[in-house]
Write a protein that holds these residues in place. Sequence first.
Motif, PDB file in Angstrom:
ATOM      1  N   ALA A 117     -11.537  35.680   4.129  1.00  0.00           N
ATOM      2  CA  ALA A 117     -11.711  34.887   5.351  1.00  0.00           C
ATOM      3  C   ALA A 117     -10.847  33.625   5.346  1.00  0.00           C
ATOM      4  N   ASN A 118     -10.623  33.063   4.163  1.00  0.00           N
ATOM      5  CA  ASN A 118      -9.899  31.799   4.044  1.00  0.00           C
ATOM      6  C   ASN A 118      -8.532  32.081   3.433  1.00  0.00           C
ATOM      7  N   VAL A 119      -7.498  32.138   4.278  1.00  0.00           N
ATOM      8  CA  VAL A 119      -6.191  32.634   3.832  1.00  0.00           C
ATOM      9  C   VAL A 119      -5.065  31.699   4.263  1.00  0.00           C
ATOM     10  N   ILE A 120      -4.096  31.506   3.357  1.00  0.00           N
ATOM     11  CA  ILE A 120      -2.789  30.933   3.668  1.00  0.00           C
ATOM     12  C   ILE A 120      -1.767  32.030   3.389  1.00  0.00           C
ATOM     13  N   VAL A 129      17.611  51.928  -9.452  1.00  0.00           N
ATOM     14  CA  VAL A 129      16.299  51.488  -9.935  1.00  0.00           C
ATOM     15  C   VAL A 129      16.490  50.720 -11.235  1.00  0.00           C
ATOM     16  N   LEU A 130      15.954  49.503 -11.294  1.00  0.00           N
ATOM     17  CA  LEU A 130      16.116  48.652 -12.464  1.00  0.00           C
ATOM     18  C   LEU A 130      14.899  48.689 -13.383  1.00  0.00           C
ATOM     19  N   CYS A 131      13.698  48.551 -12.810  1.00  0.00           N
ATOM     20  CA  CYS A 131      12.505  48.469 -13.643  1.00  0.00           C
ATOM     21  C   CYS A 131      11.246  48.584 -12.800  1.00  0.00           C
ATOM     22  N   GLU A 132      10.122  48.764 -13.476  1.00  0.00           N
ATOM     23  CA  GLU A 132       8.807  48.681 -12.846  1.00  0.00           C
ATOM     24  C   GLU A 132       8.268  47.270 -13.081  1.00  0.00           C
ATOM     25  N   GLU A 133       7.740  46.663 -12.042  1.00  0.00           N
ATOM     26  CA  GLU A 133       7.223  45.297 -12.141  1.00  0.00           C
ATOM     27  C   GLU A 133       5.709  45.309 -11.984  1.00  0.00           C
ATOM     28  N   GLY A 134       5.019  44.527 -12.817  1.00  0.00           N
ATOM     29  CA  GLY A 134       3.574  44.402 -12.710  1.00  0.00           C
ATOM     30  C   GLY A 134       3.178  43.357 -11.681  1.00  0.00           C
ATOM     31  N   LEU A 135       1.917  43.360 -11.304  1.00  0.00           N
ATOM     32  CA  LEU A 135       1.378  42.418 -10.333  1.00  0.00           C
ATOM     33  C   LEU A 135       0.152  41.732 -10.935  1.00  0.00           C
ATOM     34  N   CYS A 136       0.037  40.438 -10.722  1.00  0.00           N
ATOM     35  CA  CYS A 136      -1.087  39.668 -11.273  1.00  0.00           C
ATOM     36  C   CYS A 136      -1.825  38.932 -10.158  1.00  0.00           C
ATOM     37  N   ILE A 137      -3.137  38.779 -10.351  1.00  0.00           N
ATOM     38  CA  ILE A 137      -3.925  37.867  -9.525  1.00  0.00           C
ATOM     39  C   ILE A 137      -4.129  36.604 -10.363  1.00  0.00           C
ATOM     40  N   VAL A 138      -3.750  35.470  -9.796  1.00  0.00           N
ATOM     41  CA  VAL A 138      -3.693  34.239 -10.580  1.00  0.00           C
ATOM     42  C   VAL A 138      -4.404  33.101  -9.860  1.00  0.00           C
ATOM     43  N   ALA A 139      -4.692  32.061 -10.635  1.00  0.00           N
ATOM     44  CA  ALA A 139      -5.277  30.822 -10.102  1.00  0.00           C
ATOM     45  C   ALA A 139      -5.000  29.714 -11.111  1.00  0.00           C
ATOM     46  N   TRP A 142      -7.661  32.208  -0.544  1.00  0.00           N
ATOM     47  CA  TRP A 142      -6.578  33.081  -1.005  1.00  0.00           C
ATOM     48  C   TRP A 142      -5.233  32.655  -0.420  1.00  0.00           C
ATOM     49  N   ILE A 143      -4.182  32.906  -1.194  1.00  0.00           N
ATOM     50  CA  ILE A 143      -2.811  32.863  -0.693  1.00  0.00           C
ATOM     51  C   ILE A 143      -2.313  34.305  -0.701  1.00  0.00           C
ATOM     52  N   LEU A 144      -1.953  34.827   0.461  1.00  0.00           N
ATOM     53  CA  LEU A 144      -1.491  36.206   0.581  1.00  0.00           C
ATOM     54  C   LEU A 144      -0.046  36.235   1.087  1.00  0.00           C
ATOM     55  N   PRO A 145       0.694  37.285   0.771  1.00  0.00           N
ATOM     56  CA  PRO A 145       2.045  37.420   1.323  1.00  0.00           C
ATOM     57  C   PRO A 145       1.972  37.575   2.843  1.00  0.00           C
ATOM     58  N   PRO A 146       3.022  37.180   3.568  1.00  0.00           N
ATOM     59  CA  PRO A 146       3.035  37.368   5.028  1.00  0.00           C
ATOM     60  C   PRO A 146       2.860  38.842   5.403  1.00  0.00           C
ATOM     61  N   ARG A 147       2.284  39.074   6.547  1.00  0.00           N
ATOM     62  CA  ARG A 147       1.963  40.437   6.957  1.00  0.00           C
ATOM     63  C   ARG A 147       3.194  41.297   7.166  1.00  0.00           C
ATOM     64  N   GLN A 176      -7.982  24.578  -8.388  1.00  0.00           N
ATOM     65  CA  GLN A 176      -8.882  25.345  -9.260  1.00  0.00           C
ATOM     66  C   GLN A 176      -9.877  26.198  -8.460  1.00  0.00           C
ATOM     67  N   GLN A 177      -9.508  26.499  -7.222  1.00  0.00           N
ATOM     68  CA  GLN A 177     -10.303  27.401  -6.383  1.00  0.00           C
ATOM     69  C   GLN A 177      -9.439  28.506  -5.774  1.00  0.00           C
ATOM     70  N   THR A 178      -8.250  28.135  -5.336  1.00  0.00           N
ATOM     71  CA  THR A 178      -7.382  29.060  -4.608  1.00  0.00           C
ATOM     72  C   THR A 178      -6.837  30.149  -5.528  1.00  0.00           C
ATOM     73  N   VAL A 179      -6.822  31.376  -5.009  1.00  0.00           N
ATOM     74  CA  VAL A 179      -6.404  32.560  -5.753  1.00  0.00           C
ATOM     75  C   VAL A 179      -5.220  33.199  -5.023  1.00  0.00           C
ATOM     76  N   GLY A 180      -4.319  33.807  -5.781  1.00  0.00           N
ATOM     77  CA  GLY A 180      -3.178  34.466  -5.137  1.00  0.00           C
ATOM     78  C   GLY A 180      -2.561  35.531  -6.011  1.00  0.00           C
TER      79      GLY A 180
END
Length: 318
Positions: free
Chosen positions: A235-238, A176-186, A209-214, A253-257
């Motif tokens: 509903a609107n996902v890449i 185990v190296l470290c704990e990593e944080g997660l951000c929602i960005v645009a 939205w941009i989401l990680p692959p399933r 300036q609309q897409t979130v990920g």
Amino acid sequence: MKSTVVSVARKLKLYQLVVFDQVLRSGSLVGAAQALNLTQPAVTKIIHEMEAFLGAALLVRGNRGVRATELGGVVVRRAHAMLTELRSLTDEVNAYHSGTTGQVMVGSLTSSSALLLPHTLRLLKESAPGVLVTVRVGHMDQLFSSLLAGELDIVVGRIPDDWRWHEYEPRLKVDVLCEEGLCIVAGAEHPLHASGRPVSLAELHPFPWILPPRSGLLRRTVDRLFEELDLGPPANVIESIAALTNYELMQDQQTVGFFPLQTTQQLAHGGKLKAFDLGKPLSFGRIGCFYSANRNLDPASRLFRECLTLANRPNAQN
């Protein structure tokens, strides 16, 4: 006649396995001959000798070159592990005679490549410039399979939440190296950045939205965030984990990920990307260094692991 360990050891030579492996990597007899500095007839003869001993064809020729038969697949799969040990022996002999040399095959998630991996590589090259490092980026399941097959020495990435019960856990060790944080960005000009207050996931939900692959580990974490708020998936996902592609998509300036914290910090320096204030931190999970439980790391790989630990120390990347 049934083969035995003794008969195989007498008839099947390591060099033949090297040639056969190179033929499949090159996709042709000509390519293998060039890579090994041999003639094509010499390569063909070696393959025919192997096929004569094993009693079946190892290669199928097609329009796109050669590929392994079913038996050929069995042989090359076992050959990978043996050739990895041969490479380790070669590295240790070279390291003994001339100092630290060799090659390290590293698998990584995109998130692990942001800051930790580059700093590790800089530290490694400062102490051992003769070490060749090859980095392969991919999904964790792909990387774990390659690690077990001996095609990779180390994998750096997120530790699955269910690691104690994971199918790979008995065969892999992890530091185990470290704990990593997660951000929602645009993009920095996204309209919800201007609110001056913490933003909720429900407010962000209607945007593209941009989401990680399933199939990825991060997608399970992301899905839980929506489920906890009784929100369905956007509903609107890449689906994408390509950081630079995602960065460019967010410039509408609309897409979130989602980005891991280190990736966000790196890409936000240019002023075109910004993380939302969510009022509380999100966790990406633990980052670890994975390696085989059944195969000793060679000197170059051990040095890489040491540099990885050094790179992860506080202030080490400043």
